[in-house]
Design an enzyme around this catalytic site. Structure first.
Site, short mmCIF file in Angstrom:
data_model
loop_
_atom_site.label_atom_id
_atom_site.label_comp_id
_atom_site.label_asym_id
_atom_site.label_seq_id
_atom_site.Cartn_x
_atom_site.Cartn_y
_atom_site.Cartn_z
N GLY A 101 16.01 25.86 32.67
CA GLY A 101 15.69 24.83 31.69
C GLY A 101 14.52 25.17 30.80
N SER A 121 18.94 29.18 32.07
CA SER A 121 19.01 29.27 30.61
C SER A 121 20.16 30.14 30.10
CB SER A 121 17.67 29.72 30.03
OG SER A 121 16.64 28.78 30.33
N GLU A 144 18.95 32.12 40.93
CA GLU A 144 18.34 31.41 39.81
C GLU A 144 16.82 31.54 39.87
OE1 GLU A 144 21.14 28.05 38.35
OE2 GLU A 144 20.00 27.28 40.02
N GLU A 204 15.76 22.62 42.40
CA GLU A 204 15.26 21.25 42.19
C GLU A 204 15.30 20.45 43.48
OE1 GLU A 204 17.72 20.41 38.78
OE2 GLU A 204 16.58 21.91 37.67
N ASN A 213 26.53 22.79 36.03
CA ASN A 213 25.74 21.86 36.85
C ASN A 213 25.17 20.81 35.91
OD1 ASN A 213 23.86 20.57 38.45
ND2 ASN A 213 22.50 22.34 38.68
P1 PGA Z 1 19.72 25.70 32.97
O1 PGA Z 1 19.91 25.25 34.51
O2 PGA Z 1 20.99 26.42 32.57
O3 PGA Z 1 19.54 24.41 32.22
O4 PGA Z 1 18.54 26.59 32.91
C1 PGA Z 1 20.51 26.10 35.45
C2 PGA Z 1 20.52 25.45 36.81
O5 PGA Z 1 19.50 24.84 37.19
O6 PGA Z 1 21.51 25.52 37.58
#
Ligand code: PGA
Length: 261
Positions: free
Chosen positions: A184, A224, A178, A108, A16
């Site tokens: 992140g 992450s 998630e 998000e 993503n």
């Molecule tokens: P990340 O994002 O791997 O940067 O934590 C995962 C996501 O939001 O799909």
């Protein structure tokens, strides 16, 4: 479809890219990724990239020209087919571009853009109607986790998201668990915790759609995921892949995730 020997589910690694990479950068990343991956890698695991809207056409052209076994995913969609919806993009528009997966209900989108469970459900239905596969996201906040509400939150999201969806479609879709506090942030759920919650989601799917769809639906972990932790995550029996943000932006890093062991 080659799949896990025990579950029959083929793992799926989806990058993503969020709001990163111009279309020129995106072309380079997907080309580089294809140099790093072999036929064996694609056999073992399905690979999907989800570029931003402005890069979809360019990435699709690379995939088609080089006949790459890389799936193209979009990060969002609107549920109507056409009309006066300034700024939105419809499912048929994406399907015509060669998009096969659409991320729906990413945290998000829910947190920053106010997407509700009901909107997520409309999008899931619309994605199927256009012949694509949703990657439907769910997950709890840190406060919810600390209050012991993880299962309740995720249940609510999954139940609402799957409302009215045919069990055969449920079997074919992808769910991404998630935990919001892990996205992140460099913190991730322990592989055991992620496995437990994903097991709970699978049971919930069994209750909603039946045992067969629950056994077939692929459920990813996201938050992450990095080359250094992916093997432990993938060693868990309920986890069928990862939705990867930051570590999917560079071809080398994402290729290491795709070939996790
Ligand atoms: P990340 O994002 O791997 O940067 O934590 C995962 C996501 O939001 O799909």
């Amino acid at each position: 479809m080659a799949g896990d020997a025990d579950t029959g589910r083929k793992p799926i690694m989806a990058g993503n890219w969020k709001m990163h990479h111009t279309h020129l950068d995106a072309i380079q990343v997907v080309q580089k990724l294809s140099y790093r991956l072999s036929a064996e890698d694609y056999e073992r695991c399905e690979v999907v990239v989800c570029p931003t809207l402005t890069s979809l056409r360019s990435v699709q052209t690379v995939i088609e020209a080089d006949n790459l076994p890389i799936g193209l995913g979009a990060q969002n969609v609107f549920w109507e087919e056409k009309g006066a919806f300034t700024g939105e993009v419809s499912p048929p528009m994406l399907a015509k571009l060669g998009v096969s997966y659409v991320i729906v209900g990413h945290s998000e989108r829910r947190e920053i853009f106010g997407e509700t469970d009901e909107m997520v459900n409309k999008k899931v239905q619309a994605v199927f109607k256009a012949g694509m596969t949703p990657i439907m996201c769910c997950g709890e906040t840190l406060e919810e986790r600390e209050a012991g509400e993880t299962a309740a939150k995720v249940s609510r999201q999954v139940q609402a998201g799957l409302d009215g969806i045919d069990p055969k479609q449920v079997a074919s879709m992808v769910i991404a668990y998630e935990p919001i506090w892990a996205i992140g942030t460099g913190r991730n759920a322990t592989p055991e915790d992620a496995n437990d919650t994903i097991g709970t989601i699978r049971k919930m799917v069994a209750g909603l759609a039946g045992e067969n769809p629950a056994a077939a639906v692929r459920i990813q972990y996201g938050g992450s995921v990095k080359p250094g932790n992916v093997a432990a995550i993938m060693a868990q029996p309920e986890i069928d892949g990862a939705l990867v943000g930051g570590a999917s932006l560079e071809a080398d890093e994402f290729a290491q995730i795709v070939r996790w062991a």
